[in-house]
Design an enzyme around this catalytic site. Structure first.
Site, mmCIF file in Angstrom:
data_model
loop_
_atom_site.group_PDB
_atom_site.id
_atom_site.type_symbol
_atom_site.label_atom_id
_atom_site.label_comp_id
_atom_site.label_asym_id
_atom_site.label_seq_id
_atom_site.Cartn_x
_atom_site.Cartn_y
_atom_site.Cartn_z
ATOM 1 N N ASP A 120 0.033 -4.666 -4.464
ATOM 2 C CA ASP A 120 0.353 -3.356 -4.020
ATOM 3 C C ASP A 120 0.238 -2.048 -4.881
ATOM 4 O O ASP A 120 0.189 -2.405 -6.006
ATOM 5 C CB ASP A 120 1.872 -3.582 -3.484
ATOM 6 C CG ASP A 120 2.667 -2.100 -3.126
ATOM 7 O OD1 ASP A 120 2.018 -1.943 -1.758
ATOM 8 O OD2 ASP A 120 3.465 -1.479 -3.612
ATOM 9 N N GLU A 131 -4.632 -3.040 -2.360
ATOM 10 C CA GLU A 131 -4.113 -1.974 -1.666
ATOM 11 C C GLU A 131 -4.626 -0.875 -2.531
ATOM 12 O O GLU A 131 -3.937 -0.352 -3.198
ATOM 13 C CB GLU A 131 -2.754 -1.968 -1.099
ATOM 14 C CG GLU A 131 -2.406 -0.957 -0.189
ATOM 15 C CD GLU A 131 -1.227 0.159 -0.520
ATOM 16 O OE1 GLU A 131 -1.060 0.897 0.265
ATOM 17 O OE2 GLU A 131 -0.483 -0.164 -1.592
#
Length: 744
Positions: free
Chosen positions: A425, A478
């Site tokens: 993330d 990401e």
């Protein structure tokens, strides 16, 4: 001499031995501030061969020492010291012993924690200090084990700047004076073995920080935790997990290769299903295995991706502010139950990807923040160490021990729980020192640049180690910027990820779809631009949770037009997505067109499936997954330019797009999408082969809730050249519809 007389002699001599303890030492023990308990407590051999035995048991009434192998035999009655709670005896010799302790509430028989030797090996300590220990989950934290044949729990925690650390829990009435830990120099790791403690015990660490402040912290390497709002760590059950997924693991590399179809169903565990609706309890891991796995299998997805299930204090963070990087959340069951869930997914042929957060952590006082009274896990300067957008601390990846902590966390999930991939993330926030910061509020790197060199080194090392130690596992970034080489090999200067989320495709195409069809011709480039850079990285096309929260509305609610047109738009959009190069990811609820924006506090709106339009959309996604998995042309050459060919990319006036997808064996599929509500008759498209082309899929089929306009099952190609091909088709394009054709 009899046992009783020997015991009396020992207690008589103890009164004089009490004076050997310095007043400052006694005061430190009494106040729970002593940083070197093994120097005072436990057995200490004297020059004449005798032994002084001291034990620190605040609140005890009396203590006897007896042989471990002959507990009926008395070695000594320990004498009360001038310091209440400190008991002392002088023995002629020492042998393995137990303490018989009388408390106001009863008696206890236990081994002396201070009678055990060093616990962690020098190699472990060296690797921790170097940041290269790849199994911290088996080294630090709390581990039920036997030491010298005695069952108990070994505790270890890294807190190099703490003045004192102790273990606290129900077993010692949360008294930080009772179980003071031993510091191992120079690593800064504190350790203690507490005999007869068992799995399930709740504990924390009680520290006196570098500045003298008293701190109570959860274990950073806990393998199990109490469910929030409780903050205790839990001694995990060491029982081995029985795995049945050998066949899956043997074929995982092929299933997750660049030529394999990968369709990911992203979900938040706490809100996928709830007992009794919105106000009920979330499903636990066993209940999820019984309901989620059949659903995902029926829908044809190859993988599930779980929003972070690492323990996190605030449910509203959805797991993206975790505190326990080694423990599955206690909200949904035990670590063994989570492992059994993963195992059941694998047996059913479903891969499991976890979202993992090495970018930042929350400021909760029981967590990592200023763990030992200093900025231990985070950068010390707020321009480096505090994330303004999320009010969180930023990991100091330039510190070897922190680098190793996160590296070991990633390996823990992949190895211990057989996870098939980690989606990392917020990579962009890690890569740039000035991410979301104004001028003058960030600190450049040593060369004066904006790049976070420590993060770059960490991500490269992480990806290399994962690919070395867990072959076939995926690392997914990401990363929302144009950082070059995210999926390029480290040997070529890249970051070494396997895939990257294509955030540009997602933003462009959703922006296009929100336009009224009357104006889409002015935004045509938003649907074609992704092919300009489609092969610069290996991409996942994500329609994720972030696109259906924070006022953005649900996916179907963002589609323009009346209710029929909204469904038609979404069917056409998903068809374009499933036939565009890149792996697919769809967030739960989007597969049947949930109208409400997603909320973590309620389950998704399953009741909508009683309505034909929503059931039809769900059927469309299921059929798209079937086509995607069974037609090699739709996945075999996802990462190669010759797997895709534009036929029509410039018909902005009609808002029509058409392309070919090619397999290795020259298998071909034609995809045509009409993004207007008009039926287009006799639309001519060049194709590479003559003969009949069958219509394999039509998003406007009445099976999906459409108007059933199409090409009667197929069209014969004429030998009229068009669009650079020797043959052509004349097609009827359904309104707000997409068709897929293949030569027979």
């Amino acid at each position: 001499m009899s046992d009783n007389r020997r015991a009396e002699s020992a207690t008589t001599q103890a009164t004089t031995l009490d004076r050997e303890i310095d007043d400052h030492v006694a005061q430190a023990l009494g106040e729970g501030r002593h940083g070197d308990p093994f120097a005072v407590l436990g057995p200490h051999e004297q020059p004449d061969g005798s032994v002084i035995l001291r034990t620190w048991l605040p609140g005890a009434i009396g203590v006897e020492v007896r042989p471990r192998e002959a507990p009926d035999r008395l070695l000594a009655r320990l004498e009360r010291s001038r310091l209440p709670g400190l008991f002392v005896a002088h023995l002629d010799y020492i042998e393995p012993y137990v303490l018989h302790v009388r408390w106001p509430w009863g008696e206890e028989v236990v081994e002396d924690p201070y009678s055990f030797d060093l616990l962690l090996g020098e190699l472990d300590l060296y690797l921790i200090g170097e940041g290269t220990h790849r199994r911290l989950g088996g080294c630090l934290g709390a581990h039920a084990m036997s030491v010298e044949g005695i069952p108990g729990v070994r505790f270890a925690v890294w807190a190099p700047n703490a003045q004192r650390v102790s273990v606290i829990g129900d077993f010692n009435q949360w008294d930080g004076r009772r179980h003071l830990m031993r510091r191992r120099h120079p690593s800064g790791v504190w350790e203690l073995f507490i005999p007869r403690l068992a799995p399930g015990a709740i504990y924390q660490f009680d520290l006196i920080g570098a500045d003298g402040q008293w701190l109570r912290k959860a274990d950073p390497v806990a393998l199990a935790t109490q469910p929030p709002p409780l903050t205790g760590s839990v001694v995990a059950d060491p029982a081995s997990i029985e795995w049945h997924d050998a066949d899956w693991l043997a074929t995982r590399s092929k299933r997750q290769s660049t030529e394999a179809p990968v369709a990911i169903y992203e979900l938040h565990v706490g809100s996928w299903r709830r007992h009794g609706g919105d106000d009920g309890e979330s499903y636990n891991w066993q209940e999820l295995a019984e309901s989620l796995i059949p659903y995902v299998s029926e829908m044809g997805f190859t993988h599930i991706e779980l929003l972070p299930i690492m323990e996190h204090p605030f449910g509203g963070s959805w797991g993206y502010q975790p505190l326990s990087q080694f423990a599955p959340s206690g909200r949904f069951g035990s670590p063994q139950a989570f492992a059994a869930f993963v195992d059941a997914c694998h047996v059913a042929g479903i891969g499991v990807i976890l979202d993992w957060v090495p970018a930042h952590f929350p400021t909760d006082p029981h967590g990592l923040a200023r763990f030992d009274g200093t900025a231990l896990y985070e950068y010390s300067h707020p321009y480096e160490g505090f994330h303004q957008d999320w009010n969180t601390y930023i990991y100091n990846l330039g510190r070897r021990e922190v680098h190793g902590f996160l590296l070991s966390s990633a390996l823990h999930w992949l190895r211990e729980f057989h996870i098939d991939g980690l989606r990392v993330d917020a990579v962009a926030s890690m890569l740039y020192r000035n991410y979301s910061r104004r001028d003058g509020e960030w600190i450049p790197n040593r060369y004066g640049g904006q790049e976070n060199l420590e993060t770059i080194d960490f991500l490269r090392h992480l990806n290399e180690v994962v690919h070395e130690e867990v072959p076939g596992a995926l690392m997914i970034a990401e990363e929302s910027t144009a950082w070059p080489g995210v999926t390029a090999p480290v040997s070529e200067g890249g970051l070494g990820f396997d895939w990257k989320w294509n955030m540009g495709w997602m933003h462009d195409t959703l922006s296009y779809m929100q336009q009224d069809p009357l104006y889409r011709s002015y935004h045509h480039h938003q649907m074609t631009f992704s092919m300009v850079y489609a092969y610069s990285e290996r991409f996942v096309l994500p329609i994720s949770h972030d696109e259906v929260v924070h006022g953005k509305g649900s996916l179907i609610a963002r589609m323009p037009g009346d209710r029929w047109q909204q469904f038609a738009n979404l069917r056409a959009y998903l068809t374009a997505m499933w036939t565009h190069p890149g792996r697919k990811l769809l967030f739960m609820g989007c597969e049947f067109g949930q109208w409400q924006e997603w909320s973590h506090d309620r389950e998704i709106d399953w009741w909508l499936l009683s309505e034909a339009g929503h059931a039809g959309l769900q059927r469309l996604v299921r059929e798209l997954n079937l086509l995607y998995r069974t037609l090699p042309a739709l996945h075999e050459q996802d990462d190669r330019p010759h797997g895709f060919e534009w036929i029509v990319g410039d018909d902005a006036q009609n808002s029509v797009l058409a392309w070919l997808r090619w397999s290795h064996e020259e298998g071909v599929a034609l995809v045509v999408v009409n993004f207007t509500p008009r039926v287009l008759e006799d639309y001519t498209l060049g194709v590479p082969r003559e003969g009949r082309w069958s219509e394999r899929f039509n998003s406007d089929s009445e099976l999906y809730g459409g108007s059933n306009i199409g090409n009667g099952g197929g069209v014969v190609a004429s030998q009229t050249a068009s669009h650079g091909h020797p043959c052509s088709l004349k097609l009827t394009l359904p309104p707000l519809g997409a068709v897929i054709l293949m030569p027979e």
